[in-house]
Scaffold this active site. Structure first.
Site, PDB file in Angstrom:
ATOM      1  N   GLY A   8     -75.192  35.775  38.374  1.00 26.41           N
ATOM      2  CA  GLY A   8     -75.418  34.529  37.640  1.00 26.41           C
ATOM      3  C   GLY A   8     -74.460  34.419  36.464  1.00 26.41           C
ATOM      4  N   ALA A  10     -71.723  32.830  36.048  1.00 25.39           N
ATOM      5  CA  ALA A  10     -70.921  31.614  35.850  1.00 25.39           C
ATOM      6  C   ALA A  10     -71.541  30.642  34.850  1.00 25.39           C
ATOM      7  CB  ALA A  10     -70.718  30.914  37.193  1.00 25.39           C
ATOM      8  N   ILE A  13     -77.109  32.374  30.412  1.00 31.71           N
ATOM      9  CA  ILE A  13     -77.309  33.710  29.834  1.00 31.71           C
ATOM     10  C   ILE A  13     -76.322  34.714  30.441  1.00 31.71           C
ATOM     11  CG2 ILE A  13     -78.979  35.609  29.640  1.00 31.71           C
ATOM     12  CD1 ILE A  13     -81.204  33.352  29.624  1.00 31.71           C
ATOM     13  N   LEU A  46     -76.918  34.997  46.642  1.00 37.53           N
ATOM     14  CA  LEU A  46     -77.878  36.111  46.542  1.00 37.53           C
ATOM     15  C   LEU A  46     -79.272  35.743  47.042  1.00 37.53           C
ATOM     16  CD1 LEU A  46     -76.737  37.507  43.084  1.00 37.53           C
ATOM     17  CD2 LEU A  46     -76.073  38.280  45.369  1.00 37.53           C
ATOM     18  N   GLY A  75     -80.696  33.160  39.000  1.00 35.18           N
ATOM     19  CA  GLY A  75     -82.070  32.702  39.217  1.00 35.18           C
ATOM     20  C   GLY A  75     -82.132  31.193  39.184  1.00 35.18           C
ATOM     21  N   SER A 119     -89.422  36.671  32.284  1.00 36.15           N
ATOM     22  CA  SER A 119     -89.587  35.396  31.576  1.00 36.15           C
ATOM     23  C   SER A 119     -90.919  35.411  30.829  1.00 36.15           C
ATOM     24  CB  SER A 119     -89.595  34.258  32.611  1.00 36.15           C
ATOM     25  OG  SER A 119     -90.213  33.102  32.093  1.00 36.15           O
ATOM     26  N   TYR A 157     -92.238  30.283  40.267  1.00 37.25           N
ATOM     27  CA  TYR A 157     -91.308  30.826  39.267  1.00 37.25           C
ATOM     28  C   TYR A 157     -91.941  31.956  38.440  1.00 37.25           C
ATOM     29  CZ  TYR A 157     -88.010  31.259  35.432  1.00 37.25           C
ATOM     30  OH  TYR A 157     -87.136  31.785  34.502  1.00 37.25           O
ATOM     31  N   LYS A 161     -91.184  36.243  38.488  1.00 40.77           N
ATOM     32  CA  LYS A 161     -90.776  36.973  37.282  1.00 40.77           C
ATOM     33  C   LYS A 161     -91.780  38.057  36.913  1.00 40.77           C
ATOM     34  CE  LYS A 161     -86.956  34.709  36.599  1.00 40.77           C
ATOM     35  NZ  LYS A 161     -85.651  35.366  36.571  1.00 40.77           N
TER      36      LYS A 161
HETATM   37  P1  NAD Z   1     -78.282  29.018  34.504  1.00 39.63           P
HETATM   38  O1  NAD Z   1     -78.671  27.968  35.468  1.00 39.63           O
HETATM   39  O2  NAD Z   1     -77.438  28.649  33.351  1.00 39.63           O
HETATM   40  O3  NAD Z   1     -77.573  30.234  35.276  1.00 39.63           O
HETATM   41  C1  NAD Z   1     -78.035  30.685  36.515  1.00 39.63           C
HETATM   42  C2  NAD Z   1     -76.847  31.138  37.345  1.00 39.63           C
HETATM   43  O4  NAD Z   1     -77.342  31.596  38.621  1.00 39.63           O
HETATM   44  C3  NAD Z   1     -75.818  30.036  37.632  1.00 39.63           C
HETATM   45  O5  NAD Z   1     -74.511  30.458  37.296  1.00 39.63           O
HETATM   46  C4  NAD Z   1     -75.958  29.785  39.115  1.00 39.63           C
HETATM   47  O6  NAD Z   1     -74.747  29.379  39.757  1.00 39.63           O
HETATM   48  C5  NAD Z   1     -76.414  31.156  39.610  1.00 39.63           C
HETATM   49  N1  NAD Z   1     -77.050  31.047  40.923  1.00 39.63           N
HETATM   50  C6  NAD Z   1     -77.926  30.090  41.344  1.00 39.63           C
HETATM   51  N2  NAD Z   1     -78.234  30.286  42.636  1.00 39.63           N
HETATM   52  C7  NAD Z   1     -77.548  31.389  43.028  1.00 39.63           C
HETATM   53  C8  NAD Z   1     -77.450  32.061  44.275  1.00 39.63           C
HETATM   54  N3  NAD Z   1     -78.115  31.641  45.359  1.00 39.63           N
HETATM   55  N4  NAD Z   1     -76.653  33.159  44.339  1.00 39.63           N
HETATM   56  C9  NAD Z   1     -75.940  33.573  43.259  1.00 39.63           C
HETATM   57  N5  NAD Z   1     -75.998  32.969  42.049  1.00 39.63           N
HETATM   58  C10 NAD Z   1     -76.792  31.868  41.953  1.00 39.63           C
HETATM   59  O7  NAD Z   1     -79.651  29.659  34.017  1.00 39.63           O
HETATM   60  P2  NAD Z   1     -80.031  30.702  32.862  1.00 39.63           P
HETATM   61  O8  NAD Z   1     -81.018  30.037  32.033  1.00 39.63           O
HETATM   62  O9  NAD Z   1     -78.835  31.322  32.283  1.00 39.63           O
HETATM   63  O10 NAD Z   1     -80.828  31.770  33.736  1.00 39.63           O
HETATM   64  C11 NAD Z   1     -80.442  33.132  33.842  1.00 39.63           C
HETATM   65  C12 NAD Z   1     -81.688  33.955  34.117  1.00 39.63           C
HETATM   66  O11 NAD Z   1     -82.541  33.902  32.966  1.00 39.63           O
HETATM   67  C13 NAD Z   1     -82.527  33.443  35.292  1.00 39.63           C
HETATM   68  O12 NAD Z   1     -82.975  34.537  36.060  1.00 39.63           O
HETATM   69  C14 NAD Z   1     -83.696  32.761  34.613  1.00 39.63           C
HETATM   70  O13 NAD Z   1     -84.847  32.752  35.412  1.00 39.63           O
HETATM   71  C15 NAD Z   1     -83.853  33.611  33.383  1.00 39.63           C
HETATM   72  N6  NAD Z   1     -84.574  32.926  32.316  1.00 39.63           N
HETATM   73  C16 NAD Z   1     -84.073  31.791  31.765  1.00 39.63           C
HETATM   74  C17 NAD Z   1     -84.793  31.161  30.754  1.00 39.63           C
HETATM   75  C18 NAD Z   1     -84.296  29.886  30.122  1.00 39.63           C
HETATM   76  O14 NAD Z   1     -85.078  29.247  29.393  1.00 39.63           O
HETATM   77  N7  NAD Z   1     -83.053  29.492  30.303  1.00 39.63           N
HETATM   78  C19 NAD Z   1     -86.015  31.680  30.317  1.00 39.63           C
HETATM   79  C20 NAD Z   1     -86.491  32.853  30.918  1.00 39.63           C
HETATM   80  C21 NAD Z   1     -85.755  33.471  31.895  1.00 39.63           C
END
Ligand code: NAD
Length: 269
Positions: A8, A10, A13, A46, A75, A119, A157, A161
């Site tokens: 993830g 790209a 986080i 993934l 995710g 999460s 979701y 987690k």
């Molecule tokens: P984001 O959408 O900015 O980044 C998620 C990344 O996952 C993207 O780059 C996307 O291209 C990649 N992705 C999606 N489907 C994919 C696949 N099939 N194979 C490979 N890569 C794939 O989101 P984020 O908020 O940075 O989330 C990162 C992690 O943090 C996640 O696991 C999310 O559940 C967790 N999280 C986020 C938050 C929040 O509020 N943003 C809170 C708790 C947990």
């Protein structure tokens, strides 16, 4: 210089974590469906077994069989029209199968760390479906996908987690992991300003509700704040952390679950 793989990478986080690691002089291997700005960028889906297998092979090739850190960030969140099975396959199996596949390379480091993304929805989403958590714990992806589809992705979701945090805590303390110098921990962020949250906010059904979630600090988290904690946990001064789930959520869990943790350990019968 360490070699650290981030899924993830790209966006959000994962991207902020990769940027901080690179600024600290480390080599980063990014895995994503989109190209990441990492030392090496691997494209893999993934949510599929074949994608995970290719991603593990690619990471092993680029780290020469010795990996110092792994941060599985890839995710998706729940949306009304997104199938729960996709979250089952990406958030849960797309993380645990990758960690398992990289075990030997992490052990070869001698001092490796895994930081997984749980999460704060695990403790703050009312009515989290334990049936799905239990289905995930069996390790049967097809059966869990069926339960995920019945559940729907909105409630799948937090279940993915929670199952992930439990999977990690169970293994973290074992000889196979901490005994081989692999520190595994999870973090539990609250609402953080990334593409994932923007996508939810743009949804007419759930967007208005996301704004009402209590955040004692009065603002959302920034991806860089979450990345800082991840980078600390990957570093040499965090070696005493083993199997912890660390909440970083502006106070939401403390507000909603004030007296549920710490919980007393009952006298064993
Ligand atoms: P984001 O959408 O900015 O980044 C998620 C990344 O996952 C993207 O780059 C996307 O291209 C990649 N992705 C999606 N489907 C994919 C696949 N099939 N194979 C490979 N890569 C794939 O989101 P984020 O908020 O940075 O989330 C990162 C992690 O943090 C996640 O696991 C999310 O559940 C967790 N999280 C986020 C938050 C929040 O509020 N943003 C809170 C708790 C947990």
């Amino acid at each position: 210089m360490k070699t650290i793989a981030i899924t993830g990478a790209a966006s959000g986080i994962g991207r902020a974590t990769a940027a901080q690691l690179q600024s600290e002089g480390h080599r980063t291997i990014g895995v994503d469906v989109n190209k990441a700005n990492t030392s090496k960028s691997l494209i893999a889906d993934l949510s599929t077994h074949d994608g995970r297998k290719a991603a593990v092979a690619g990471i092993l090739e680029h780290c020469d069989g010795k990996l110092d850190g792994f941060v599985p960030c890839a995710g998706l969140s729940g949306l009304p029209d997104r199938p729960g099975s996709l979250l089952v396959s990406l958030n849960y199996f797309g993380t645990v199968e990758m960690i398992d596949g990289l075990h030997d390379a992490l052990a070869a480091s001698g001092e490796a760390s895994v930081v997984a993304l749980s999460s704060n929805s695990t403790t703050t989403a009312p009515g989290l479906p334990m049936k799905l958590v239990e289905a995930l714990a069996t390790g049967d992806e097809e059966a869990a996908r069926a339960v995920g589809d019945k559940t729907g992705s909105l409630m799948a979701y937090p279940a993915t987690k929670m199952a992930l945090a439990r999977w990690l805590r169970e293994r973290a303390v074992k000889e196979e992991w901490i005994g081989r110098g692999i520190n595994m921990n999870a973090i539990a962020p609250g609402k953080t300003e990334t593409a994932m949250v923007a996508e939810g906010m743009a949804d007419p059904a759930i967007g208005p509700h996301m704004d009402k979630f209590p955040m004692p600090i009065g603002r959302n988290g920034k991806p860089e704040e979450i990345a800082s904690l991840i980078c600390f946990l990957l570093g040499p001064t965090a070696r005493f952390f083993v199997g912890s789930v660390i909440f970083i959520d502006g106070g939401t869990d403390a507000l909603l679950r004030t007296n549920d943790f710490p919980a007393a350990f009952p006298i064993p019968s």
